[in-house]
Design a protein around this motif. Structure first.
Motif, PDB file in Angstrom:
ATOM      1  N   ILE A   1       1.914  -7.958   8.520  1.00 17.25           N
ATOM      2  CA  ILE A   1       1.588  -6.669   8.234  1.00 17.25           C
ATOM      3  C   ILE A   1       1.525  -5.836   9.408  1.00 17.25           C
ATOM      4  O   ILE A   1       0.551  -6.044  10.220  1.00 17.25           O
ATOM      5  N   SER A   2       2.033  -4.670   9.090  1.00 19.48           N
ATOM      6  CA  SER A   2       2.056  -3.738  10.273  1.00 19.48           C
ATOM      7  C   SER A   2       0.538  -2.985  10.550  1.00 19.48           C
ATOM      8  O   SER A   2       0.109  -2.682   9.409  1.00 19.48           O
ATOM      9  N   PRO A   3      -0.070  -3.056  11.552  1.00 16.81           N
ATOM     10  CA  PRO A   3      -1.087  -2.470  11.882  1.00 16.81           C
ATOM     11  C   PRO A   3      -1.088  -1.017  11.897  1.00 16.81           C
ATOM     12  O   PRO A   3      -2.415  -0.436  11.738  1.00 16.81           O
TER      13      PRO A   3
ATOM     14  N   HIS B   1      -1.313  -0.672   2.955  1.00 15.58           N
ATOM     15  CA  HIS B   1      -0.885  -1.172   4.020  1.00 15.58           C
ATOM     16  C   HIS B   1       0.514  -1.963   3.470  1.00 15.58           C
ATOM     17  O   HIS B   1       0.505  -2.566   2.463  1.00 15.58           O
ATOM     18  N   GLY B   2       1.294  -2.538   4.378  1.00 16.69           N
ATOM     19  CA  GLY B   2       2.299  -3.360   4.070  1.00 16.69           C
ATOM     20  C   GLY B   2       3.156  -3.602   5.342  1.00 16.69           C
ATOM     21  O   GLY B   2       2.850  -3.573   6.752  1.00 16.69           O
TER      22      GLY B   2
ATOM     23  N   LEU C   1       5.527   7.513   0.127  1.00 15.52           N
ATOM     24  CA  LEU C   1       6.508   7.733   1.624  1.00 15.52           C
ATOM     25  C   LEU C   1       5.530   6.875   2.575  1.00 15.52           C
ATOM     26  O   LEU C   1       4.125   6.735   2.800  1.00 15.52           O
ATOM     27  N   VAL C   2       6.340   6.404   3.547  1.00  9.82           N
ATOM     28  CA  VAL C   2       5.902   5.728   4.740  1.00  9.82           C
ATOM     29  C   VAL C   2       5.625   6.519   5.665  1.00  9.82           C
ATOM     30  O   VAL C   2       6.490   7.193   6.256  1.00  9.82           O
ATOM     31  N   PHE C   3       4.411   6.361   6.344  1.00  7.57           N
ATOM     32  CA  PHE C   3       4.143   6.928   7.628  1.00  7.57           C
ATOM     33  C   PHE C   3       3.701   5.791   8.676  1.00  7.57           C
ATOM     34  O   PHE C   3       3.064   5.008   8.228  1.00  7.57           O
TER      35      PHE C   3
END
Length: 201
Positions: free
Chosen positions: A93-95, A116-117, A179-181
């Protein structure tokens, strides 16, 4: 005057000699072609002996043509490869990446409702896909946070700076966009930088 026994013996020898000469100088083909006395054929060629069990000997079979044996090192047709396993991301998982769904001002401060993901298997069109995990949570965001956005928030494929108000207005109008940030937080736990990623969930 009568002949004595000696003269008779000489006459017999002369007769034998005459008969012997006659037999040698006579037709030699007579005995070879004609039948021998007693009906037994003379000088008959020898026939091949019959095999054990009777019957005539069978003609010999032609030798079978040798067939070259398949070489153990000869390359054969390649076997079809077994189907690979279904795409499954093993990335942790990306922190510092989140998918943003909604906005809430509850508690007296602005917060983003996120999940998160991590980046996983390609999505439609071959684009990278952000796979979310876990439950929705919220992260407070500072009023003076530095925010950059691109399409569809702004009409540009290049990141443009926007205010928190511009971001929250767009999120309220487009809930659950995902949307991913990428983000960073202050020691107080508020988001201080927020940048929109090129890909979405």
């Amino acid at each position: 005057m009568s002949r004595g026994p000696k003269a008779a013996a000489l006459a017999a020898l002369a007769l034998c000699a005459t008969l012997a000469l006659t037999g040698c100088n006579g037709d030699t083909d007579t005995g070879a072609a004609g039948p021998a006395p007693g009906g037994t054929p003379g000088a008959t060629p020898a026939l091949p002996s019959a095999p054990v069990g009777g019957g005539l000997p069978s003609p010999s079979k032609p030798a079978a043509k040798a067939t070259p044996a398949a070489s153990a090192t000869a390359p054969g047709k390649p076997k079809p490869s077994a189907p690979g396993p279904a795409c499954a991301s093993k990335m942790p998982i990306s922190p510092n990446e989140i998918a943003v769904y909604r906005y809430t001002p509850e508690g007296g401060f602005a917060s983003l409702i996120v999940r998160h993901g991590h980046w996983g298997c390609p999505g439609p069109g071959g684009a990278a896909h952000f796979e979310t995990v876990g439950e929705e949570t919220f992260i407070p965001i500072a009023d003076d946070a530095k925010i950059t956005a691109l399409k569809p928030i702004v009409a540009s494929s290049v990141s443009k700076p926007i205010t928190l108000h511009e971001l929250t207005e767009w999120i309220i109008a487009h809930p659950d966009s995902g949307l991913v940030f990428h983000y960073n937080v202050r020691k107080s736990g508020e988001i201080e930088t927020l940048g929109q990623e090129e890909y979405t969930v």
